[in-house]
Structures are given as structure tokens and as C-alpha cells.
Design an enzyme around this catalytic site. Structure first.
Site, PDB file in Angstrom:
ATOM      1  N   ARG A  48       1.705   8.635   4.694  1.00 32.82           N
ATOM      2  CA  ARG A  48       0.590   9.254   3.989  1.00 32.82           C
ATOM      3  C   ARG A  48      -0.673   8.432   4.259  1.00 32.82           C
ATOM      4  O   ARG A  48      -0.590   7.363   4.867  1.00 32.82           O
ATOM      5  CB  ARG A  48       0.879   9.335   2.484  1.00 32.82           C
ATOM      6  CG  ARG A  48       1.503   8.019   1.973  1.00 32.82           C
ATOM      7  CD  ARG A  48       1.146   7.690   0.607  1.00 32.82           C
ATOM      8  NE  ARG A  48      -0.272   7.493   0.473  1.00 32.82           N
ATOM      9  CZ  ARG A  48      -0.920   6.416   0.873  1.00 32.82           C
ATOM     10  NH1 ARG A  48      -0.295   5.398   1.440  1.00 32.82           N
ATOM     11  NH2 ARG A  48      -2.232   6.296   0.719  1.00 32.82           N
ATOM     12  N   GLY A  49      -1.811   8.949   3.793  1.00 34.66           N
ATOM     13  CA  GLY A  49      -3.075   8.286   4.084  1.00 34.66           C
ATOM     14  C   GLY A  49      -3.640   8.900   5.360  1.00 34.66           C
ATOM     15  O   GLY A  49      -2.928   9.016   6.367  1.00 34.66           O
ATOM     16  N   ALA A  50      -4.916   9.301   5.310  1.00 31.03           N
ATOM     17  CA  ALA A  50      -5.468  10.096   6.409  1.00 31.03           C
ATOM     18  C   ALA A  50      -5.318   9.437   7.792  1.00 31.03           C
ATOM     19  O   ALA A  50      -4.802  10.076   8.724  1.00 31.03           O
ATOM     20  CB  ALA A  50      -6.941  10.412   6.101  1.00 31.03           C
ATOM     21  N   ARG A  89       0.023  19.005   6.162  1.00 29.30           N
ATOM     22  CA  ARG A  89      -0.817  18.768   4.979  1.00 29.30           C
ATOM     23  C   ARG A  89      -2.237  19.209   5.330  1.00 29.30           C
ATOM     24  O   ARG A  89      -2.703  18.929   6.438  1.00 29.30           O
ATOM     25  CB  ARG A  89      -0.791  17.290   4.552  1.00 29.30           C
ATOM     26  CG  ARG A  89       0.563  16.859   3.995  1.00 29.30           C
ATOM     27  CD  ARG A  89       0.504  15.499   3.341  1.00 29.30           C
ATOM     28  NE  ARG A  89      -0.175  15.528   2.063  1.00 29.30           N
ATOM     29  CZ  ARG A  89      -0.595  14.427   1.423  1.00 29.30           C
ATOM     30  NH1 ARG A  89      -0.421  13.235   1.977  1.00 29.30           N
ATOM     31  NH2 ARG A  89      -1.192  14.508   0.251  1.00 29.30           N
ATOM     32  N   GLN A 193       0.074   5.802  -5.990  1.00 28.74           N
ATOM     33  CA  GLN A 193      -0.168   5.058  -4.740  1.00 28.74           C
ATOM     34  C   GLN A 193      -0.885   3.735  -5.016  1.00 28.74           C
ATOM     35  O   GLN A 193      -0.759   2.785  -4.252  1.00 28.74           O
ATOM     36  CB  GLN A 193      -1.017   5.900  -3.766  1.00 28.74           C
ATOM     37  CG  GLN A 193      -0.291   7.077  -3.149  1.00 28.74           C
ATOM     38  CD  GLN A 193      -0.496   8.343  -3.952  1.00 28.74           C
ATOM     39  OE1 GLN A 193      -0.681   8.298  -5.166  1.00 28.74           O
ATOM     40  NE2 GLN A 193      -0.449   9.488  -3.296  1.00 28.74           N
ATOM     41  N   ASP A 234     -10.300  11.357   2.804  1.00 28.41           N
ATOM     42  CA  ASP A 234      -9.361  12.196   3.556  1.00 28.41           C
ATOM     43  C   ASP A 234     -10.088  13.171   4.465  1.00 28.41           C
ATOM     44  O   ASP A 234      -9.564  13.595   5.487  1.00 28.41           O
ATOM     45  CB  ASP A 234      -8.438  12.936   2.596  1.00 28.41           C
ATOM     46  CG  ASP A 234      -7.527  11.943   1.891  1.00 28.41           C
ATOM     47  OD1 ASP A 234      -7.949  11.379   0.869  1.00 28.41           O
ATOM     48  OD2 ASP A 234      -6.422  11.692   2.415  1.00 28.41           O
ATOM     49  N   ASN A 244     -11.323  12.970  -1.427  1.00 25.78           N
ATOM     50  CA  ASN A 244     -10.420  11.820  -1.527  1.00 25.78           C
ATOM     51  C   ASN A 244      -9.442  12.091  -2.668  1.00 25.78           C
ATOM     52  O   ASN A 244      -9.539  13.102  -3.383  1.00 25.78           O
ATOM     53  CB  ASN A 244     -11.205  10.522  -1.755  1.00 25.78           C
ATOM     54  CG  ASN A 244     -10.363   9.288  -1.508  1.00 25.78           C
ATOM     55  OD1 ASN A 244      -9.776   9.146  -0.430  1.00 25.78           O
ATOM     56  ND2 ASN A 244     -10.247   8.412  -2.487  1.00 25.78           N
ATOM     57  N   LYS A 245      -8.497  11.178  -2.841  1.00 28.31           N
ATOM     58  CA  LYS A 245      -7.439  11.348  -3.848  1.00 28.31           C
ATOM     59  C   LYS A 245      -8.013  11.739  -5.205  1.00 28.31           C
ATOM     60  O   LYS A 245      -9.041  11.200  -5.632  1.00 28.31           O
ATOM     61  CB  LYS A 245      -6.656  10.033  -3.933  1.00 28.31           C
ATOM     62  CG  LYS A 245      -5.550   9.980  -4.945  1.00 28.31           C
ATOM     63  CD  LYS A 245      -4.528  11.089  -4.786  1.00 28.31           C
ATOM     64  CE  LYS A 245      -3.860  11.100  -3.427  1.00 28.31           C
ATOM     65  NZ  LYS A 245      -3.036  12.326  -3.197  1.00 28.31           N
TER      66      LYS A 245
END
Ligand code: MRU
Length: 344
Positions: A48-50, A89, A193, A234, A244-245
Site C-alpha cells: 500500500r502507499g501510492a 485501487r 497505518q 495519493d 490523501n488518507k
């Protein structure tokens, strides 16, 4: 940490991922050899994570090519498999960018695809290092308190990238320069996270940090306990709006209210010139079970339904500075009219 942490790497015949769902309890790896397993790993946030998703997408094309060879797929089946990886995603644009970088090389063969995927990986590590240096320079020039108290949200470290980190790269650089007092780490509901991954990375680095509930962040900022907030991204639209998150927008609003700089750190590959504004960014809606239950145990009443957007969009005017590998744009001061300029 003795060896650099590599969330994503190629073993020679498989894609090796750190299983981020097992952290912080266990550092385990999974080896991916087929497209179903890869799409499942991306959706379950094993990786995960862009930026890490960008590298995964690039190597994912190689995974699909090897499976096509083993199973005798024709070209349409291979293209369909690559499309599935690209769409696993929707919000982090880097996944599609990584796939699109190597896809034109399919006809040139596997070695060409692997060489390009490796370039994607190495470029991201180099970008992270440059982001860390530019971000630390800018913060030290603009924020006078020493040592600094920094707030961050989600995980943007080595685990979320090809190595080192974006926002966490800036924080690591501030720590290395002896300028850091403490990092307030938002726990980052609903999948934690922040407390599972960011705290784990900071603990390994010996960086002083405190995990707080997401709901505490605006108050920490308005009470004057944080000197700067640094987050990742992201997808950044051409006008400077930042996805973003979920929870990032609350941090940005509190920073604007308190006059605290809100800094976004991300590689150029996260800036999407094809997305005009934040309103055009697709926001991933995840399973309601993530907010209605914890580790499989229902926490909300049986008939209650959930709403679980995984990301939010912070308008450009709330972004004090955007740090990329090529420098710093002061977005809130209007440095993006007509779009984030190429090469910035
Ligand atoms: O765990 P994810 O993939 O759902 O979250 C995405 C992120 O990691 C973040 O939003 C992060 O802050 C930016 S990507 C380094």
C-alpha cells in the site's frame, strides 16, 4: 535498521512484498506469481502507499507476462490481466502510472519490462531522498521553533514507497539534522497505518514519537503543540488539490485555523495533469466492515450500516507547500495558477 526496508522487490521469478497486514507484530513476506494474488494483495493492503503501488504496478506487468507464458494466454488475456492490476485501487494514481510506464515494453520482452520496472523503483528512492532534503530545508527556513514538533498522518515511510519515504523522509531528514523534538503520529483510522506502520518505522529509527487518535490531531494543532504538519499524497490534481488518507483534511483545516504550515510531500509521479481538480479524483469506498468491526468482532450495532471513504481531498488553498523531488511550491500563495507546472 541495518538493511534498508524494501516493501517491494523482484526476486528473479516473483514479486516479493512485505506483508504490511502482519505488521507491527511480524515482519513477513509474500511472493506473488499470479495476477489474482497480486490484485488481492493490493486490495487487502498487503502492499500500500501510492509510490509503493507504482513500483508494484510496474513489476505487476512482469508477473502477468510470466503467467501468460506459463498458462498459454493470448494477447487479449494478457492485456485484460494488466488492466485488472492497473484498476486494483482507484485513488493512488501511481499504480496506473507504474503500469503505464512498462506496458509499452511488453513487445520488447520480459528483460525490457523488468529493466524499466527497476528504473521506476530506483527513481522513486532517489525522489524520496530529494524530497527529504527539500522538505527539511524549507521547514527549517520557515519555522523558527527548535527543536521541531511535527504532526503526520497515515504511513508515508519506506513501507509506502520504494524506500526511505515521502513525508516520513522529510521527518527522518529533520531528525538526522538534529532538529526534531517529537512526531505526533495520527493512528489513522480505520486500518491504523499510523500506529501500526509509521510508529513501527519511527521506533526502528529511534525517532521520538507519540501516537494519538485521529480526533486529537486538530486539537493538538490548535493548542500549539505542533509546529508543522507533513503528510503524503495519493493523487495531486493539476490545480494543486490533494487526495490523501481520510483524516488529512481535518489536519489541513486545523493548520489553516492555527496558522501552522501544512506541507504535502510526494513525488512528481503523484501529480496527475489529467485530473483537473480534486473533484475529479476517484475516492475509494472500502468495505463497511472496516468501520463496523475490529478484527472480525462487530463493534457497531447489528443493523447499523457503515460509510468508509478511504481518502479525502484537501483544497489547494489549504496546502502551504508542496514538496517534490524537484523543489517546493508554495501552493497556498497561489503558485499553481494554470496547474502544477511540469518539472516542478
Ligand atoms: O494505506 P493506503 O494505501 O490506503 O493509504 C494510502 C497512503 O499510504 C497514504 O494516504 C499516504 O499518506 C500517502 S502515500 C505515501
Amino acid at each position: 535498521m541495518s538493511e534498508p526496508l524494501r516493501a517491494v522487490r523482484w526476486t528473479g521469478d516473483a514479486l516479493r512484498l512485505i506483508d504490511q497486514t502482519a505488521l507491527p507484530d511480524r515482519l513477513e513476506h509474500v511472493e506473488i506469481r499470479d495476477v489474482d494474488a497480486l490484485v488481492d494483495a493490493v486490495r487487502r493492503l498487503v502492499v500500500r502507499g501510492a509510490p509503493a503501488l507504482g513500483v508494484t504496478g510496474a513489476y505487476g506487468v512482469a508477473v502477468a507476462m510470466l503467467q501468460a507464458r506459463r498458462e498459454g494466454w493470448g494477447r487479449p488475456a494478457l492485456e485484460a490481466a494488466i488492466d485488472r492490476i492497473r484498476a486494483a485501487r482507484p485513488t493512488a494514481v501511481n499504480l496506473a502510472v507504474g503500469v503505464d510506464r512498462v506496458r509499452p515494453l511488453v513487445d520488447a520482452g520480459l528483460p525490457a519490462v523488468l529493466a524499466e520496472a527497476e528504473r521506476v523503483l530506483h527513481e522513486d528512492v532517489a525522489a524520496n531522498r530529494a524530497i527529504g532534503a527539500h522538505g527539511a530545508d524549507w521547514i527549517l527556513a520557515r519555522v523558527s521553533r527548535r527543536p521541531l514538533r511535527v504532526l503526520t498522518h497515515c504511513n508515508t515511510g519506506a513501507l509506502a514507497t520504494a524506500g526511505w519515504g515521502t513525508a516520513l523522509g522529510v521527518i527522518r531528514e529533520l531528525h538526522a539534522r538534529g532538529a526534531l523534538e517529537v512526531v505526533y503520529v495520527d493512528e489513522t483510522r480505520p486500518l491504523l497505518q499510523g500506529s501500526r506502520l509509521t510508529a513501527w518505522e519511527l521506533a526502528h529509527e529511534g525517532v521520538p514519537h507519540l501516537v494519538q487518535a485521529d480526533g486529537a490531531a486538530p486539537s493538538t494543532i490548535v493548542r500549539g503543540l505542533a509546529d508543522v504538519a507533513v503528510i503524503g499524497a495519493d493523487r495531486i490534481a493539476a490545480n494543486g488539490d490533494v487526495a490523501n488518507k481520510i483524516g488529512s483534511l481535518g489536519v489541513a483545516l486545523a493548520c489553516a485555523h492555527a496558522g501552522v504550515p501544512f506541507v504535502v510531500a510526494a513525488p512528481r509521479s503523484t501529480v496527475d495533469p489529467a485530473t483537473a481538480t480534486g473533484a475529479d479524483i476517484p475516492i475509494e469506498l472500502r468495505d463497511e466492515a472496516e468501520v463496523l468491526a475490529w478484527e472480525g468482532v462487530r463493534t457497531a450495532p447489528a443493523r447499523t450500516r457503515g460509510f468508509n471513504p478511504a481518502f479525502d481531498v484537501t483544497p489547494a488553498e489549504l496546502v502551504t507547500a508542496l514538496v517534490t523531488e524537484t523543489g517546493v511550491l508554495e501552493v497556498a500563495r497561489g503558485q499553481v495558477p494554470g496547474g502544477v507546472p511540469p518539472g516542478t
